[in-house]
Enzyme design. Structure first.
Site, short mmCIF file in Angstrom:
data_model
loop_
_atom_site.label_atom_id
_atom_site.label_comp_id
_atom_site.label_asym_id
_atom_site.label_seq_id
_atom_site.Cartn_x
_atom_site.Cartn_y
_atom_site.Cartn_z
CG HIS A 189 -5.21 -2.45 -1.04
ND1 HIS A 189 -4.64 -3.53 -2.16
CD2 HIS A 189 -4.58 -2.05 -0.44
CE1 HIS A 189 -3.32 -2.72 -1.54
NE2 HIS A 189 -2.73 -2.30 -0.35
CB CYS A 222 1.19 -1.73 -1.92
SG CYS A 222 2.63 -2.43 -1.37
CG HIS A 276 -0.02 -6.52 1.34
ND1 HIS A 276 -0.09 -6.39 -0.19
CD2 HIS A 276 -0.19 -5.29 1.51
CE1 HIS A 276 0.14 -5.52 -0.59
NE2 HIS A 276 -0.37 -4.92 0.83
#
Lengths: 262, 395
Positions: free
Chosen positions: B291, B164, B324
């Site tokens: 994040h 990620c 996400h």
């Protein structure tokens, strides 16, 4: 750009470790492709090792091989992990589980499936919180990794461990990717000249295509089946302790010129 | 020597918010989420997703047909959004094709093609369908190989795949390549698309929420997976004004494969490095795009790291808008930071109702209009891979 090669690691069929491989690379001993290295990296504690895969073990054992005589502590090292395919074995297991009625994807397989899984285990084993990246460039993965690692070593003024590795793809995917045999190499690069280094590399990019440097027939067979084995002409020069100039393709319109001084 | 800022001279974004920067900006200002109840894979998993409409009908140019898969279709839509491909063509004329680097991030590449091949084969040990082209779809390099041909570039090209943080780290690599003189400009970006591996894999780790995700909320229960593509063209400023990358920081947790360091040690190191690199002090930062995945442990670790470095800097997670987007999260949120700076607004944390009292970071629940000169974006991934980017107005 100029970088020192402080040490080298190598794990490939018939070449289990840099010390043992040098006579093969120099052409003094024939390559026995049937002799496969066994992987038991000592970097990881046994409980972590059990959760890993053949690819992760291959990468870590190659790192260990490169670092056995080095002057740095592992926690100081930045790293570049270059692999064309990532972990085909894990992909195969996950995709097989998708065909079962409950689709039971294993959480361990899933976290091992990320391209940077070997880098993650390396960081845990080495306690290195330094810069680390994981990349891929298909057939040109070694060249891309070399430039990335040399650039980081030069600009960030810190030693960088380059690992380039791939395991043979599982039977279902065999022949469909870039890898059909296992091969891994590690180069510990630093931006500073070092008297104990195996050699130094002058690197330049040049537009246009280039032909692959010549190799013995037996090494050529390895190169055809694993992008990490594109490193072989460089490794041969370092094993022979011979200065030379090489050109490796970065892709079909770009090449890396490597001047090797030993 | 201090870091020479790199101007973002063109950029594009595509996500559940729609195609192009204008749609993203309108959604962020109007607080309109792109999340929907899962309808991928017949909605077999109860969750919410950030899906891009229309991928099923995208046709790639004939010469690039072997690359056809969900991930490269998404890349193609991203390249055509915001006139990005045309802007790169102009830069190509100026610099030459061989002087523009290409650095793309992806986590799972075109794995959906491999999943479908396994599901289609007749028996467990039989061959996969002959039409399945693993090399051009799923292989990790696929999206860069595809994009390099699509944009007719001939400079260094590679995929960064660090879960990620992938498409945040491309900014760092591109900066180093420009600084080292390997190229004069760079296309950076990221693409990740919906697939069974991430939906069922994150679910197996008990990290998927059955509700719309709510970062920093007391009742947060995990992520919603989204798909997205984004691209940016980075050039030396050369006297021009605009939003620029001011600095980056990269670190490793050295802690665990799928759980962040509980005190956010690696995250803290990445943020500190990014600020030092940008010659910016913590009190000069006007906005932090977190994040903020909405899993209990991720938000908690990020909060610990932030509390050790910042006091009262407004923060938000935009995962409640897009989900996400994994390997595309870095570029997507970098572009949201660029929009914040350019247009003067701070996006809120959509879906967050009751901020967790155990977390110290001042998280915005609603979008506010306010000038932003410096913004930071955080991206953290599996394997403990951390990257922080600092953007700012450069005049």
């Amino acid at each position: 750009m100029r970088v020192s090669v402080d040490s080298v690691g190598l794990m490939a069929p018939g070449m289990a470790g840099w010390d043992a491989a040098r006579s093969v690379l120099r052409g003094e001993q024939t390559l026995d492709r049937q002799q496969l290295p066994t992987f038991r990296p000592n970097l990881l504690p046994p409980n972590e090792r059990r959760r890993t895969t053949a690819l992760i073990k291959l990468a870590l054992q190659t790192a260990e091989d490169a670092l056995q005589h080095n002057r740095y502590s592992m926690s100081e090292l930045a790293s570049v992990f270059a692999s064309s395919e990532g972990d085909g074995e894990v992909v195969d297991r996950i995709c097989q589980s998708l065909t079962l009625p409950e689709r039971p994807v294993s959480p361990t397989h899933f976290h091992n499936s990320v391209h940077n899984a070997p880098a993650g285990y390396w960081a845990i084993a080495s306690h290195s919180r330094q810069f680390s990246t994981s990349l891929a460039a298909g057939a040109y993965t070694f060249t891309a990794g070399l430039i990335e690692a040399a650039t980081a070593a030069t600009l960030q003024q810190q030693p960088v461990l380059l690992l380039c590795y791939d395991s043979a793809l599982p039977p279902a995917l065999a022949g469909r990717g870039y890898v059909d045999t296992s091969f891994a190499t590690a180069l510990l690069l630093s931006g500073q000249a070092n008297a104990a280094a195996l050699g130094s590399l002058r690197l330049e990019l040049k537009a246009g295509s280039t032909r692959l440097p010549a190799l013995s027939k037996e090494l050529e067979q390895l190169r055809e089946h694993n992008p990490a084995a594109a490193s072989l002409p460089l490794l041969v020069a370092l094993a022979k302790e011979e200065g030379t100039d090489l050109s490796l393709p970065y892709h079909d319109e770009l090449a890396v010129q490597i001047g090797i001084d030993v | 020597m201090s870091f020479e800022p790199l101007l973002i001279t063109a950029c594009s974004t595509i996500s559940a918010l729609g195609r192009g920067r204008q749609m993203a900006q309108a959604a962020l200002l109007q607080e309109r989420s792109g999340l929907r109840a899962n309808d991928y894979d017949d909605g077999r998993l109860t969750t919410w997703i950030g899906r891009v409409d229309g991928l099923e009908s995208v046709v790639l140019p004939d010469s690039l047909a072997p690359f056809d898969c969900r991930n490269n279709r998404l890349a193609a839509l991203g390249l055509e959004s915001d006139d990005f491909a045309a802007r790169v063509a102009t830069a190509r004329q100026h610099y030459g094709a061989g002087r523009i680097g290409l650095f793309l991030g992806t986590s799972t590449s075109g794995i959906e093609a491999t999943e479908q091949a396994y599901l289609q084969r007749a028996d467990d040990n039989g061959p996969l369908p002959a039409s399945f082209d693993y090399r051009h779809t799923h292989n990790t390099y696929s999206s860069a190989d595809f994009t390099r041909r699509y944009l007719e570039l001939a400079g260094p090209a590679q995929v960064i795949s660090t879960a990620c943080s992938s498409s945040a780290k491309v900014f760092a690599t591109a900066s180093r390549y420009i600084e080292a003189g390997w190229c004069d400009a760079a296309v950076v970006g990221g693409i990740d698309s919906l697939c069974l591996t991430t939906l069922l894999g994150f679910n197996a780790l008990e990290l998927v929420s059955s509700e719309p995700c709510c970062p920093w909320d007391k009742h947060r229960s995990g992520i919603n997976i989204g798909e997205a593509a984004g691209f940016a063209l980075l050039e030396r400023a050369g006297g021009r004004a605009g939003v620029a990358l001011l600095g980056y920081g990269e670190s490793s947790d050295a802690y665990h494969m799928s759980t962040p360091h509980p005190q956010g040690e690696g995250a803290l190191q990445a943020m500190q490095q990014a600020l030092n690199h940008a010659s910016v002090t913590p009190d000069q930062v006007d906005y932090i795009n977190l994040h903020g995945t909405a899993t209990p442990s991720n938000d908690q670790a990020e909060d610990q790291a932030l509390a050790r470095l910042f006091a009262d800097v407004p923060c938000s997670s935009t995962k409640g808008w897009t989900g996400h987007t994994l390997g595309a999260a870095g570029i997507t949120e970098a572009i949201f930071c660029a929009l914040s700076i350019e247009q003067g607004f701070l996006p809120g944390s959509l879906n967050t109702q009751e901020i967790d009292p155990a977390l110290a970071t001042p998280v915005l629940r609603h979008t506010v209009q306010q000038p932003v000169r410096v913004a930071m974006s955080n991206s953290f991934g599996f394997g403990g891979s951390n990257c922080a980017l600092v953007f700012g107005w450069c005049d």
